[in-house]
Design a protein around this motif. Structure first.
Motif, PDB file in Angstrom:
ATOM      1  N   ARG A 110       2.994  10.436  -3.885  1.00  0.00           N
ATOM      2  CA  ARG A 110       1.616  10.753  -5.266  1.00  0.00           C
ATOM      3  C   ARG A 110       2.248  11.820  -5.765  1.00  0.00           C
ATOM      4  O   ARG A 110       1.678  11.799  -6.964  1.00  0.00           O
ATOM      5  CB  ARG A 110       0.489  10.885  -3.996  1.00  0.00           C
ATOM      6  CG  ARG A 110      -0.082   9.876  -3.805  1.00  0.00           C
ATOM      7  CD  ARG A 110      -1.385  10.096  -2.825  1.00  0.00           C
ATOM      8  NE  ARG A 110      -1.880   9.699  -1.615  1.00  0.00           N
ATOM      9  CZ  ARG A 110      -1.752   9.706  -0.527  1.00  0.00           C
ATOM     10  NH1 ARG A 110      -1.616  10.440  -0.382  1.00  0.00           N
ATOM     11  NH2 ARG A 110      -2.766   8.561   0.097  1.00  0.00           N
ATOM     12  N   LYS A 135       6.660  10.556   2.905  1.00  0.00           N
ATOM     13  CA  LYS A 135       5.659  10.768   2.657  1.00  0.00           C
ATOM     14  C   LYS A 135       4.713  10.581   1.337  1.00  0.00           C
ATOM     15  O   LYS A 135       4.926  10.568   0.277  1.00  0.00           O
ATOM     16  CB  LYS A 135       4.949  12.651   3.241  1.00  0.00           C
ATOM     17  CG  LYS A 135       6.223  12.568   4.756  1.00  0.00           C
ATOM     18  CD  LYS A 135       5.554  12.249   5.835  1.00  0.00           C
ATOM     19  CE  LYS A 135       6.198  12.182   7.263  1.00  0.00           C
ATOM     20  NZ  LYS A 135       5.578  12.190   8.054  1.00  0.00           N
ATOM     21  N   ALA A 136       3.658  10.400   2.082  1.00  0.00           N
ATOM     22  CA  ALA A 136       2.456   8.784   0.845  1.00  0.00           C
ATOM     23  C   ALA A 136       2.057  10.540   0.089  1.00  0.00           C
ATOM     24  O   ALA A 136       2.277  10.456  -1.023  1.00  0.00           O
ATOM     25  CB  ALA A 136       1.204   8.909   2.043  1.00  0.00           C
ATOM     26  N   SER A 166       0.673  -1.166   0.431  1.00  0.00           N
ATOM     27  CA  SER A 166      -0.405   0.432  -0.140  1.00  0.00           C
ATOM     28  C   SER A 166       1.177   1.432  -0.563  1.00  0.00           C
ATOM     29  O   SER A 166       2.451   1.250   0.336  1.00  0.00           O
ATOM     30  CB  SER A 166      -0.801  -0.741   1.326  1.00  0.00           C
ATOM     31  OG  SER A 166      -0.067  -0.115   2.715  1.00  0.00           O
ATOM     32  N   ILE A 167       0.164   2.028  -0.660  1.00  0.00           N
ATOM     33  CA  ILE A 167       1.149   3.825   0.071  1.00  0.00           C
ATOM     34  C   ILE A 167       1.774   3.762   1.264  1.00  0.00           C
ATOM     35  O   ILE A 167       2.561   4.478   1.659  1.00  0.00           O
ATOM     36  CB  ILE A 167       0.111   4.565  -0.831  1.00  0.00           C
ATOM     37  CG1 ILE A 167       1.193   6.029  -1.331  1.00  0.00           C
ATOM     38  CG2 ILE A 167      -0.781   5.056   0.032  1.00  0.00           C
ATOM     39  CD1 ILE A 167       0.340   7.609  -1.503  1.00  0.00           C
ATOM     40  N   ARG A 168       1.094   3.691   1.861  1.00  0.00           N
ATOM     41  CA  ARG A 168       1.054   3.380   3.123  1.00  0.00           C
ATOM     42  C   ARG A 168       2.717   2.980   3.948  1.00  0.00           C
ATOM     43  O   ARG A 168       3.605   3.056   4.240  1.00  0.00           O
ATOM     44  CB  ARG A 168       0.039   3.053   4.761  1.00  0.00           C
ATOM     45  CG  ARG A 168       0.022   3.927   5.894  1.00  0.00           C
ATOM     46  CD  ARG A 168       0.806   4.771   6.385  1.00  0.00           C
ATOM     47  NE  ARG A 168      -0.555   6.367   5.870  1.00  0.00           N
ATOM     48  CZ  ARG A 168      -0.190   6.879   5.381  1.00  0.00           C
ATOM     49  NH1 ARG A 168       0.355   7.924   5.445  1.00  0.00           N
ATOM     50  NH2 ARG A 168      -1.990   8.293   4.998  1.00  0.00           N
ATOM     51  N   GLU A 191       5.087   4.593   1.993  1.00  0.00           N
ATOM     52  CA  GLU A 191       5.898   5.387   2.933  1.00  0.00           C
ATOM     53  C   GLU A 191       6.410   5.215   4.590  1.00  0.00           C
ATOM     54  O   GLU A 191       7.487   5.258   4.827  1.00  0.00           O
ATOM     55  CB  GLU A 191       4.704   6.426   3.808  1.00  0.00           C
ATOM     56  CG  GLU A 191       4.801   7.516   4.459  1.00  0.00           C
ATOM     57  CD  GLU A 191       3.617   7.732   5.244  1.00  0.00           C
ATOM     58  OE1 GLU A 191       3.682   8.209   6.374  1.00  0.00           O
ATOM     59  OE2 GLU A 191       2.943   8.187   5.137  1.00  0.00           O
TER      60      GLU A 191
END
Length: 299
Positions: free
Chosen positions: A25, A20-21, A9-11, A14
């Motif tokens: 992005r 940072k997510a 996941s993007i988390r 990170e």
């Protein structure tokens, strides 16, 4: 390969990169650095190649390269540039990233090749303090955020333990040069986290002391046998989960009774469970150390 984590996941991205997510992005949208897939509910997921690319991009970015320039390099040139700029400063970041990828893939070969590269220029003490300790600190956070599983943590921790065993054994072929004190290393009952204690054992042997390593979950009463053989004992223990904060005072009282049977012996304690013990609390022959390095520096 079914056990290898290949979707993030993007988390996760990170947590593993430190970027940072929101920034990920922006890099994705403005510079097309990554091409995540989308779930049925339109949630971004990233593959292992995207994670590896992000780690490389992060290293370049932290070494002064503008993200716009990195984006123009292309997938083939980014790893090549990373290899070119690896200096003493960035080597640590590169090694940390390699060890994290080795962990995520359960890739022993990558761990060993990265470790051997570090050993060409560094001592084991340097590698442990500069790379392994930051890695282990990160693992705790990654585990808490569900970025990695306990299996990942156990895999990498046991590989580090193997290295400690190997380097300790090399030292143990030589007779101790300091014989005034004997160090007895143990973990209390219900405590199994021994990596820190193993490293202390290595450092004590490196400094020429005789050590007796007893390992996990040792009752206080069983330690009394050592007093029949040695007088000036330095018991060393590491409280990670046990005894609990509520039980520490009782544990110290029981151990103090043991130490009274040998006037020259002491107990040295480290670990997260003793951080709440007040420095003004009278502990007699028991001494608390805030870190491994503090203990080593006191030798």
């Amino acid at each position: 390969m079914n056990n290898v984590k290949t979707s993030f996941s993007i988390r996760d991205m990170e947590n593993l990169s430190g970027i940072k997510a929101h920034t990920i992005r922006i890099w994705e949208k403005r510079y097309n650095l990554f091409s995540p897939e989308r779930t049925d509910t339109n949630i971004r997921t990233y593959n292992l190649e995207s994670l590896q690319k992000l780690l490389n991009v992060t290293l370049l970015y932290n070494n002064g390269y503008k993200i716009s320039k990195i984006a123009k390099l292309g997938d083939e040139k980014i790893p090549a540039l990373v290899n070119e700029i690896i200096s003493e400063k960035s080597e640590k970041s590169h090694a940390l990233n390699s060890f994290k990828l080795a962990m995520l893939n359960f890739d022993q070969s990558l761990f060993l090749s990265t470790y051997n590269e570090l050993m060409e220029d560094k001592s084991f003490t340097q590698i442990f303090n500069e790379v392994f300790l930051p890695l282990l600190n990160e693992l705790g956070l990654l585990w808490q955020t569900n970025t990695i599983s306990p299996a990942h943590e156990h895999f990498i921790s046991n590989l580090i333990k193997q290295k400690i065993y190997i380097h300790t054994e090399k030292l143990q072929f030589e007779a101790p040069t300091k014989k005034d004190e004997v160090y007895v290393l143990f973990l209390p009952e219900n405590e199994i986290h021994e990596l820190g204690l193993l490293y202390i054992n290595y450092q004590l042997a490196l400094h020429g002391y005789k050590t007796i390593y007893l390992g996990q979950t040792m009752p206080v009463e069983s330690l009394e046998d050592l007093l029949k053989y040695y007088g000036n004992i330095r018991f060393v223990s590491y409280f990670t989960v046990s005894p609990t904060k509520d039980d520490i005072d009782d544990y110290f009282d029981r151990f103090s009774d043991l130490l009274k049977k040998s006037s020259g012996s002491k107990l040295y304690v480290l670990g997260s469970q003793i951080q709440e013990v007040g420095e003004d609390k009278p502990l007699g022959a028991i001494k608390i150390f805030k870190s491994i390095n503090q203990l080593i520096e006191s030798l």
